[in-house]
Design an enzyme around this catalytic site. Structure first.
Site, PDB file in Angstrom:
ATOM      1  CG  MET A 196      -7.873   7.792   5.488  1.00  0.00           C
ATOM      2  SD  MET A 196      -8.713   6.363   4.760  1.00  0.00           S
ATOM      3  CE  MET A 196      -9.538   5.658   6.213  1.00  0.00           C
ATOM      4  CE  LYS A 224      -8.632   0.181  -2.954  1.00  0.00           C
ATOM      5  NZ  LYS A 224      -9.174   0.684  -4.216  1.00  0.00           N
ATOM      6  CG  ASP A 256      -2.173  -0.826   1.001  1.00  0.00           C
ATOM      7  OD1 ASP A 256      -2.394  -1.280  -0.127  1.00  0.00           O
ATOM      8  OD2 ASP A 256      -2.935  -1.018   1.979  1.00  0.00           O
TER       9      ASP A 256
END
Length: 291
Positions: free
Chosen positions: A202, A89, A67
């Site tokens: 996030m 991502k 990742d």
């Protein structure tokens, strides 16, 4: 993005030293069999927080599907000849569909490869590891899960903010920082009413909206809040403020993702720690409050 770990005398010596150290510390470590997929947490960033079983996976894998938040130094521990495949991502950027990642893991395993799915933090804490585990199980692919230190806890500890503190909180909430205006999203008012600290993954992009939603739900505007960017790394940044101004101060300081947001009374502990360190330095020569 594909790349290979190239062979060299230095790399081979490094792998041997790592294997010897792993054996000394772990004893008989898990054997990575061909055709298996291991879902592994790489921790919050600093390679020092990597688990021994994660290192064992890196030293045996044929393919490392990693990742965006996996540190390059962690990838550097992969065995010589291992193929490194990026499948990260990042919010707001083009990325590989999750279904395609799951299919790729299954395909690589069916080719008889030892497939390491390497994720920042812990694979089961907002890492989509659960989806990948179920896809592997449905396809009949053997797998193993190696937990990692999640950034929502390790990142806090790295800056002197305890996730729990006796007399301060009885719970801690881990949440994603999705837009409060999204249909079917988090009920921020309900979280506000718990009066328990929250850690947002996030959450930087929507921080102002989230703060407003929490205050509408009854959380005082004076509630301590902090943003921790690049947690545990050398370029780590910390902003401490109040709920009503944390978003604007983080923006003014040019704080960028990846970043964790923590909201609640546990944030005050950081300042208490800094004050205690200043007192220790003023009254006792030598190093104090290192870390």
């Amino acid at each position: 993005m594909l790349s290979d770990r190239h062979s060299s005398a230095g790399a081979a010596a490094g792998e041997m030293a790592a294997t010897q150290a792993l054996t000394a510390l772990r004893g008989d470590y898990p054997v990575f069999a061909p055709g298996e997929v291991w879902l592994v947490g790489a921790g919050p960033g600093d390679p020092g927080l990597l688990t021994l079983d994660a290192l064992a996976a890196l030293l045996q894998a044929d393919v490392v599907v990693y990742d965006a938040l996996v540190d390059a130094r962690v990838l550097g521990l992969a065995r010589t000849g291992a193929q490194l495949q990026f499948a990260g991502k990042r919010g707001g950027r083009p990325s590989i569909a999750q279904e395609d990642i799951c299919m790729h893991l299954v395909d690589q395993a069916r080719r008889g490869l030892r497939v390491l799915r390497l994720k920042g933090g812990d694979p089961f804490v907002f890492g989509r590891g659960g989806e990948e585990m179920l896809a592997l199980a449905a396809a009949g692919v053997p797998f193993r899960v190696i937990p990692g230190v999640t950034a929502g806890l390790g990142g806090l500890a790295s800056v002197g903010i305890p996730a729990t503190m006796r007399g301060v909180n009885q719970a801690i909430i881990l949440a994603t920082g999705h837009d409060p205006d999204e249909e079917g999203g988090i009920d921020w008012s309900a979280l506000a009413r718990t009066h328990q600290p929250m850690v947002l993954y996030m959450g930087l992009r929507n921080l102002d909206k989230i703060a407003q939603a929490l205050m509408r739900g009854g959380l005082p505007s004076s509630t301590p809040a902090a943003v921790i960017a690049s947690a545990t790394l050398t370029d780590q940044q910390v902003i401490v403020s109040r709920l009503d101004s944390i978003a604007s101060e983080a923006h003014a300081a040019h704080i960028a993702a990846p970043a964790m947001v923590v909201i609640g009374e546990i944030v005050r502990t950081r300042q208490q720690l800094l004050d205690a360190c200043k007192h220790a330095v003023a009254n006792a020569p030598g190093p104090a409050c290192e870390g």
